[in-house]
Design a protein around this motif. Structure first.
Motif, PDB file in Angstrom:
ATOM      1  N   LEU A 107      10.750 -21.730  10.088  1.00 47.94           N
ATOM      2  CA  LEU A 107      11.120 -20.528  10.833  1.00 47.94           C
ATOM      3  C   LEU A 107      10.222 -20.282  12.044  1.00 47.94           C
ATOM      4  N   SER A 108       8.995 -20.767  11.982  1.00 47.27           N
ATOM      5  CA  SER A 108       8.083 -20.560  13.119  1.00 47.27           C
ATOM      6  C   SER A 108       8.582 -21.250  14.375  1.00 47.27           C
ATOM      7  N   GLY A 109       9.402 -22.286  14.209  1.00 49.14           N
ATOM      8  CA  GLY A 109       9.970 -22.957  15.375  1.00 49.14           C
ATOM      9  C   GLY A 109      11.217 -22.285  15.898  1.00 49.14           C
ATOM     10  N   VAL A 110      11.701 -21.276  15.136  1.00 48.80           N
ATOM     11  CA  VAL A 110      12.926 -20.571  15.512  1.00 48.80           C
ATOM     12  C   VAL A 110      12.634 -19.171  16.025  1.00 48.80           C
ATOM     13  N   THR A 111      11.665 -18.498  15.435  1.00 46.95           N
ATOM     14  CA  THR A 111      11.360 -17.109  15.801  1.00 46.95           C
ATOM     15  C   THR A 111       9.853 -16.906  15.905  1.00 46.95           C
ATOM     16  N   PRO A 112       9.417 -16.114  16.882  1.00 55.83           N
ATOM     17  CA  PRO A 112       7.981 -15.840  17.010  1.00 55.83           C
ATOM     18  C   PRO A 112       7.485 -14.845  15.969  1.00 55.83           C
ATOM     19  N   ASP A 113       8.406 -14.250  15.193  1.00 50.80           N
ATOM     20  CA  ASP A 113       8.003 -13.262  14.194  1.00 50.80           C
ATOM     21  C   ASP A 113       7.321 -13.869  12.984  1.00 50.80           C
ATOM     22  N   VAL A 114       7.501 -15.167  12.794  1.00 58.09           N
ATOM     23  CA  VAL A 114       6.923 -15.848  11.627  1.00 58.09           C
ATOM     24  C   VAL A 114       5.915 -16.875  12.091  1.00 58.09           C
ATOM     25  N   THR A 115       4.761 -16.863  11.467  1.00 65.09           N
ATOM     26  CA  THR A 115       3.710 -17.836  11.758  1.00 65.09           C
ATOM     27  C   THR A 115       3.755 -18.942  10.705  1.00 65.09           C
ATOM     28  N   GLY A 116       3.819 -20.176  11.159  1.00 65.22           N
ATOM     29  CA  GLY A 116       3.866 -21.291  10.216  1.00 65.22           C
ATOM     30  C   GLY A 116       2.584 -21.418   9.426  1.00 65.22           C
ATOM     31  N   ALA A 117       2.697 -21.578   8.116  1.00 59.49           N
ATOM     32  CA  ALA A 117       1.519 -21.721   7.263  1.00 59.49           C
ATOM     33  C   ALA A 117       0.858 -23.078   7.507  1.00 59.49           C
ATOM     34  N   THR A 118      -0.442 -23.068   7.628  1.00 66.01           N
ATOM     35  CA  THR A 118      -1.193 -24.310   7.778  1.00 66.01           C
ATOM     36  C   THR A 118      -1.570 -24.845   6.406  1.00 66.01           C
ATOM     37  N   LEU A 119      -2.103 -26.061   6.383  1.00 68.62           N
ATOM     38  CA  LEU A 119      -2.560 -26.623   5.120  1.00 68.62           C
ATOM     39  C   LEU A 119      -3.645 -25.743   4.517  1.00 68.62           C
ATOM     40  N   GLY A 120      -4.490 -25.203   5.384  1.00 68.67           N
ATOM     41  CA  GLY A 120      -5.546 -24.309   4.910  1.00 68.67           C
ATOM     42  C   GLY A 120      -4.986 -23.036   4.298  1.00 68.67           C
ATOM     43  N   ASP A 121      -3.933 -22.485   4.926  1.00 68.41           N
ATOM     44  CA  ASP A 121      -3.291 -21.286   4.365  1.00 68.41           C
ATOM     45  C   ASP A 121      -2.757 -21.565   2.967  1.00 68.41           C
ATOM     46  N   PHE A 122      -2.117 -22.716   2.816  1.00 68.48           N
ATOM     47  CA  PHE A 122      -1.535 -23.086   1.523  1.00 68.48           C
ATOM     48  C   PHE A 122      -2.618 -23.275   0.466  1.00 68.48           C
ATOM     49  N   LEU A 123      -3.663 -24.007   0.806  1.00 66.18           N
ATOM     50  CA  LEU A 123      -4.710 -24.301  -0.163  1.00 66.18           C
ATOM     51  C   LEU A 123      -5.557 -23.076  -0.499  1.00 66.18           C
ATOM     52  N   MET A 124      -5.702 -22.176   0.472  1.00 70.02           N
ATOM     53  CA  MET A 124      -6.524 -20.990   0.252  1.00 70.02           C
ATOM     54  C   MET A 124      -5.768 -19.849  -0.423  1.00 70.02           C
ATOM     55  N   ALA A 125      -4.444 -19.934  -0.487  1.00 69.35           N
ATOM     56  CA  ALA A 125      -3.644 -18.834  -1.040  1.00 69.35           C
ATOM     57  C   ALA A 125      -4.057 -18.458  -2.469  1.00 69.35           C
ATOM     58  N   PRO A 126      -4.259 -19.430  -3.386  1.00 66.73           N
ATOM     59  CA  PRO A 126      -4.674 -19.041  -4.742  1.00 66.73           C
ATOM     60  C   PRO A 126      -6.015 -18.315  -4.764  1.00 66.73           C
ATOM     61  N   ALA A 127      -6.974 -18.793  -3.948  1.00 69.88           N
ATOM     62  CA  ALA A 127      -8.283 -18.140  -3.914  1.00 69.88           C
ATOM     63  C   ALA A 127      -8.169 -16.731  -3.357  1.00 69.88           C
ATOM     64  N   LYS A 128      -7.362 -16.569  -2.305  1.00 67.58           N
ATOM     65  CA  LYS A 128      -7.159 -15.229  -1.749  1.00 67.58           C
ATOM     66  C   LYS A 128      -6.375 -14.360  -2.719  1.00 67.58           C
ATOM     67  N   GLY A 129      -5.470 -14.986  -3.466  1.00 71.07           N
ATOM     68  CA  GLY A 129      -4.746 -14.239  -4.490  1.00 71.07           C
ATOM     69  C   GLY A 129      -5.682 -13.743  -5.576  1.00 71.07           C
ATOM     70  N   PHE A 130      -6.665 -14.570  -5.940  1.00 69.05           N
ATOM     71  CA  PHE A 130      -7.650 -14.152  -6.935  1.00 69.05           C
ATOM     72  C   PHE A 130      -8.448 -12.958  -6.428  1.00 69.05           C
ATOM     73  N   ALA A 131      -8.860 -13.017  -5.163  1.00 70.30           N
ATOM     74  CA  ALA A 131      -9.610 -11.901  -4.578  1.00 70.30           C
ATOM     75  C   ALA A 131      -8.759 -10.640  -4.537  1.00 70.30           C
ATOM     76  N   ASP A 132      -7.473 -10.805  -4.246  1.00 66.33           N
ATOM     77  CA  ASP A 132      -6.568  -9.659  -4.160  1.00 66.33           C
ATOM     78  C   ASP A 132      -6.286  -9.060  -5.531  1.00 66.33           C
ATOM     79  N   ALA A 133      -6.358  -9.884  -6.578  1.00 66.51           N
ATOM     80  CA  ALA A 133      -6.036  -9.423  -7.935  1.00 66.51           C
ATOM     81  C   ALA A 133      -7.278  -9.345  -8.814  1.00 66.51           C
ATOM     82  N   ILE A 134      -8.465  -9.243  -8.209  1.00 63.18           N
ATOM     83  CA  ILE A 134      -9.707  -9.310  -8.979  1.00 63.18           C
ATOM     84  C   ILE A 134      -9.802  -8.194 -10.002  1.00 63.18           C
TER      85      ILE A 134
END
Length: 525
Positions: A35-62
């Motif tokens: 979708l990032s290639g179709v609309t500027p409203d969505v930012t494409g997830a990077t490899l770092g975003d994908f790999l860091m999501a569980p850790a950030k999820g843990f912080a969000d649900a601590i």
């Protein structure tokens, strides 16, 4: 269930909850890239975003994760006293084979909690208790999980005064100057609650009866049954012929155990919002004195609509204000009164009672510490499932995917008929709720868009509030992005795929019934 009858005829390999959530996380990441290639409203997830999501999820649900760990320690100490196993055996013996009566009663209690104050995450502790109870009565742990998950779930679906669902949604519209008829919200919520509750109880009773009559009809795999029996089944206490009885210490432990959950439930209900201030009675007032500058005085003068005030820069003064301490008598333990607790306070409460139960149960200091740590350790898989599932929501939020889907769907629904608008809005919320399991978060993001759209088309905004509540509630019976669901299933030793196999027909039935009710309401109210 004996080993000879309880095991399915053949074993089957299923994806674990972790794998399912990681696959969903990967799908979301890929969708954002496309979708990032179709609309500027969505930012494409990077490899770092994908790999860091569980850790950030843990912080969000601590807060939830810490609560679950301490709850595990609490249960570890309770189990060491053997009070819970013995108590369950005594209960089953006294029920004389009438355990089915517990299903509609307990599901009704959970449903009331869900409808009134959004009972969800705080049900986690009940999964272990009811799984053990139903297994001792000759059912399986899946039956116990159904009672908790579906009971509280249909309650949230039919929210009436739930501050985290209909409360937040109504407030979002009120802030925009849109009047929300609370009579419609409560009345429609009750209708949805009764319909969903009846459907859920019917399916649970049918499954429980079939498993009781023929244990091989369980939906659980051999591995799940083995894990559940290793965790909850006590062969020494099973059977009505056993002469089991509770000691004085065990009775005391069970009273404390019951009080722990009762206080937790009471503490989460927003009593002040319901007009009940018993738990904050006895509040005191005191004066606070603060130094103010010329800029502070001028800003206050202007905010009071008294015009513009110019003062020399060296002018200073003092401001005396009366501050009321609303904590009240029930805040003596945590600093926060009952009715305003959340996970930090509940964590403290269960930690205190874990130590108390250990002392009352006659355990030594080493036994209390060792069993608490062992119980907390047993919960680590649950904690990690909650963290990873929360990572999906974090990725959705950070890339803007949820906002894009919501705005696009709202545009497509503009100008449609009442039937199309009602069903389309329900399906929109159904989709988004897989990605944003938080009802309060969903209401905050979506209602400022969907509420005004409903009013613009001549429909009742209060009905839109219930469309949101019903759709998100149905999804939260089955979504893998809900930490409460995944954590609860893990406690009952149920894989997510097993739950889906049972729950999908219930969700479809409830969704169809809800759409009928909401469409009628949209056209008539």
């Amino acid at each position: 269930m004996s080993d000879s009858t309880a095991q399915p005829k053949k074993k089957r390999e299923m994806l674990t909850s972790f794998s399912i959530i990681f696959i969903l996380l990967a799908v979301v990441a890929v969708v954002t890239i496309i979708l990032s290639g179709v609309t500027p409203d969505v930012t494409g997830a990077t490899l770092g975003d994908f790999l860091m999501a569980p850790a950030k999820g843990f912080a969000d649900a601590i807060d939830v994760c810490l609560f679950v760990m301490v709850l595990g320690g609490f249960l570890g100490i309770v189990n060491k006293t053997d009070a819970l196993n013995t108590g369950i055996a005594v209960l089953v013996k006294r029920m004389h084979g009438n355990e089915l009566r517990l299903i509609p009663v307990l599901m009704g209690i959970f449903a009331i909690g869900g409808s009134t104050y959004g009972m969800c995450e705080e049900t986690v502790g009940f999964y272990a208790l009811l799984s053990a109870t139903m297994m001792a009565a000759g059912y399986d742990s899946l039956t116990g999980a159904m009672m908790v998950l579906l009971g509280a779930g249909v309650g949230c679906l039919g929210s009436t005064v739930n501050p985290f669902a209909t409360g937040v949604a109504s407030a979002a519209l009120t802030d925009l100057g849109i009047t929300v008829d609370q009579g419609v919200v409560i009345g429609l919520g009750l209708v949805l609650l009764v319909v969903a509750y009846a459907i859920a109880v019917f399916f649970v009773l049918q499954y429980a009866k079939s498993v009781k009559a023929d244990p091989s009809r369980t939906l659980m795999s051999a591995a799940e049954i083995e894990s559940a029996e290793a965790t909850y089944k006590n062969e020494d206490l099973e059977g009505e012929a056993k002469n089991v009885s509770l000691t004085g210490k065990q009775k005391a432990v069970l009273w404390i155990f019951g009080a722990a959950f009762l206080v937790m439930v009471i503490s989460f209900i927003p009593w002040e919002d319901l007009g009940v201030d018993a738990f904050v009675a006895g509040s005191a007032s005191h004066d606070e004195v603060a130094e103010v500058t010329a800029d502070d005085i001028a800003a206050q003068y202007e905010s009071d609509k008294l015009g513009t005030l110019e003062l020399p820069g060296n002018v200073k003064g003092t401001l005396t204000s009366t501050v009321t301490d609303n904590a009240g008598w029930s805040a003596f333990l945590t600093g926060t009164p009952l009715g305003q607790w959340y996970f930090a306070e509940s964590t403290t409460w269960f930690l205190i009672l874990a130590i108390t139960i250990g002392i009352v149960g006659g355990l030594s200091e080493h036994e209390i510490v060792d069993n608490f740590m062992a119980g907390a350790g047993d919960m680590m898989s649950v904690v990690m499932i909650i963290a990873v599932s929360r990572g999906v929501s974090v990725l959705m939020s950070s890339t803007g995917l949820a906002d894009y889907v919501l705005n696009s769907a709202a545009t497509a629904l503009s100008g449609t008929s009442g039937i199309v608008f009602s069903i389309g809005s329900y399906l929109l919320y159904f989709l988004l709720s897989f990605l944003i399991p938080s009802t309060s978060g969903m209401a905050t993001v979506s209602m400022p868009i969907m509420g005004p759209l409903a009013q613009q088309l001549g429909f009742n905004p209060a009905v839109m509030v219930m469309v949101f509540s019903a759709a998100s509630g149905a999804v939260n019976l089955i979504t893998p992005t809900s930490g409460a669901i995944m954590g609860g299933l893990a406690l009952s030793r149920i894989e997510y795929s097993t739950w889906v196999k049972f729950a999908i027909k219930i969700v479809v039935t409830i969704a169809l019934a809800s759409m009928v009710v909401l469409t009628v309401a949209m056209l008539t109210l």
